[in-house]
Design an enzyme around this catalytic site. Structure first.
Site, PDB file in Angstrom:
ATOM      1  CB  SER A  68      -0.910   0.011   1.233  1.00 34.19           C
ATOM      2  OG  SER A  68      -1.490   1.295   1.397  1.00 34.19           O
ATOM      3  CG  HIS A 120      -9.473   0.247  -0.402  1.00 33.18           C
ATOM      4  ND1 HIS A 120      -8.866  -0.050   0.800  1.00 33.18           N
ATOM      5  CD2 HIS A 120     -10.817   0.167  -0.177  1.00 33.18           C
ATOM      6  CE1 HIS A 120      -9.794  -0.287   1.698  1.00 33.18           C
ATOM      7  NE2 HIS A 120     -10.977  -0.155   1.145  1.00 33.18           N
ATOM      8  CG  MET A 132      -8.459   7.166   2.780  1.00 30.60           C
ATOM      9  SD  MET A 132      -7.518   7.132   4.324  1.00 30.60           S
ATOM     10  CE  MET A 132      -6.703   5.536   4.203  1.00 30.60           C
ATOM     11  CG  MET A 149     -11.589  -2.716   5.387  1.00 34.35           C
ATOM     12  SD  MET A 149     -10.036  -2.282   4.564  1.00 34.35           S
ATOM     13  CE  MET A 149      -9.237  -1.268   5.840  1.00 34.35           C
ATOM     14  CG  HIS A 199      -4.214  -1.579  -1.530  1.00 27.61           C
ATOM     15  ND1 HIS A 199      -5.254  -2.408  -1.923  1.00 27.61           N
ATOM     16  CD2 HIS A 199      -4.708  -0.781  -0.557  1.00 27.61           C
ATOM     17  CE1 HIS A 199      -6.328  -2.125  -1.207  1.00 27.61           C
ATOM     18  NE2 HIS A 199      -6.029  -1.133  -0.376  1.00 27.61           N
ATOM     19  CG  ASP A 201      -4.901   2.586   0.976  1.00 27.84           C
ATOM     20  OD1 ASP A 201      -5.829   1.797   1.169  1.00 27.84           O
ATOM     21  OD2 ASP A 201      -3.705   2.279   1.129  1.00 27.84           O
TER      22      ASP A 201
END
Length: 227
Positions: free
Chosen positions: A15, A73, A44, A144, A40, A42
């Site tokens: 990640s 993600h 947000m 998760m 990965h 992330d």
């Protein structure tokens, strides 16, 4: 029960949440050389989770830096608004949260229409049964193992039971669907989640936060799994 797919090997997805963004391309190439299977990414938004990270622009910049698949993600409140943008940026897989997608079937259908793999993520307190209706359409389930929003959190042992439940559901309904875990994955917890049925491991702090560098962090994780 259906047989599992032939490619049942354990995969590692570093990640970039924990990477040094001033050297992102270099850091991605380090884990690529160390055997990473995918990257990965992330995302947000400060609404669905209490943090703000990356958007499609960074994904577009990262795309030519690595041949590895990129999974985005989407820890965001309105994922449908950004599916096309991340597809155009070069993501290979889009993962949305069952808790954040109001019309989940429609969201998954759109991801597939864009030619991408579709994944659904579950927060730690969300039961596995929430996958029952959508699982036949998925390429990936992300369990998760911490509450999303920040890197460096401690693994929640209570999630192992749910990982096992999801493994059983996948084997019965959609054996070619990948089971991925994300949160607190290191050399100690990785064997536990693999024993529970996970086959793709997202790791950030244990790789990019390693004092001796990402390659060494990758090596420790791989050795803990006998890879």
């Amino acid at each position: 029960m259906h047989p599992r797919p032939d490619d049942n090997r354990i995969k590692i997805a570093p990640s970039i949440l924990s990477a040094d963004l001033s050297r992102l391309a270099e850091q991605v190439r380090e884990v690529e050389a160390a055997g990473a299977d995918r990257i990965h990414f992330d995302v947000m938004d400060g609404r669905f989770v209490p943090n703000i990270t990356f958007g499609p622009v960074l994904a577009k910049w990262l795309r030519p830096a690595t041949p590895l698949p990129i999974e985005a993600h989407l820890m965001i409140a309105s994922p449908d608004d950004f599916l096309d943008a991340f597809a155009e940026a070069g993501a290979d897989t889009l993962i949305v949260h069952v808790e954040g997608a109001t019309h989940l079937n429609r969201t998954i259908q759109r991801i597939k229409a864009l030619g991408l793999k579709a994944g659904v993520a579950l927060n730690p307190a969300t039961p596995a049964v929430m996958l029952e209706e959508i699982l036949p359409d998925l390429d990936l389930v992300l369990a998760m193992t911490v509450n999303p929003g920040f890197g460096g959190q401690s693994f929640l042992p209570g999630t192992l039971k749910k990982i096992r439940a999801i493994r059983r559901m996948i084997d019965e309904v959609r054996p070619d669907c990948e089971l991925e875990v994300d949160g607190g994955i290191d050399a100690e917890t990785a064997p536990q989640v693999v024993e529970a049925g996970a086959r793709v491991l997202v790791a950030g702090s244990s790789i990019y936060g390693a004092a001796d560098g990402p390659a060494a962090g990758m090596d420790r994780l791989a050795r803990s799994l006998g890879l």
